[in-house]
Design a protein around this motif. Sequence first.
Motif: not given
Length: 312
Positions: A111-113, A285-290, A242-245
């Motif tokens: 639900f958070l996503l 964290p890697l996806i969002y930071s990079l 976001h779509l990757s996650v």
Amino acid sequence: MENWNLTSDFILLGLFNHTGPHLFLFMMVLTTAFSSLVGNALMLLLILLDPQLHRPMYFLLSQLSLMDMMLVSTVVPKIAADYLTGRNSISPAGCGLQIFFFLTLGGGECFLLAAMSYDRYVSICHPLRYPVLMSWQICLRMIWGSWFLGAADGLMQAAATLTFSYCSSHEIDHFFCEAPSLVRLACADTSLFESVMYICCVLMLLVPISLVLISYSLILATVLQMHSNEACKKAFATCSSHLSVVGLFFGAGIFTYMRPKSYRSANHDKIVSAFYTIFTPVLNPLIYSLRNSEVKGALKKCIDQCVALNHD
């Protein structure tokens, strides 16, 4: 078969044996889990300390990091303790707690996503109305709702699972207590529970992912109408992370919980469960930071401040 009471322990067969290749895989799991905890803790710290990240989008992201840290902490310490001590037993109470926390965190993250996709939709499609459509009050309600729905699902499934009578075979072919694996050991008729569990999975997986797909379909339609190439690139860069996650998390969840029983395999379940309980949290964290310039800027600022303090 002989019934087995809830005063006895379950036996987790685990992921690894004590061969050389499995020792290497075990060390990889520990390294990945440690990296996940450090990465998500750093993300939480950056969002807490940097005023530029004090916005609903990043507050939602901080909750994702918190959930991922708790998810890794629910599963990995038990894997490590079992492997190092050779004692693979877990009490019924411990098993119930693992099911509760796992489903609370997994369901809450679904639900958070969905809430994060709504945030991106409002930010890109209705930027002028963002303070109204994504106010702090709405953001907090979404977060509390995610935690509450996840906890309700976890409490219901944990309580129901432990009410069954279990047979003499009390070995769980998994590395942690997961409801589908535990229910396979029950002597009683579990068809009603499995139907209810399937309905819960539809609500916890298909409803959020439907909201995500609707949000991103509307975002895509808006982006394609933009005349600025730079605006298009920025929108795609923001949403692609976001779509990757979403793809990784929901894909693994649907594979585990919504396959027909005839297609289920204990080995497949263990591999996929390891993927979304151990490896996916380190990617967030890697996806969002990079892929996020503001997070990279906050990290650079934090590093510069640490260097300056060391030079003083």
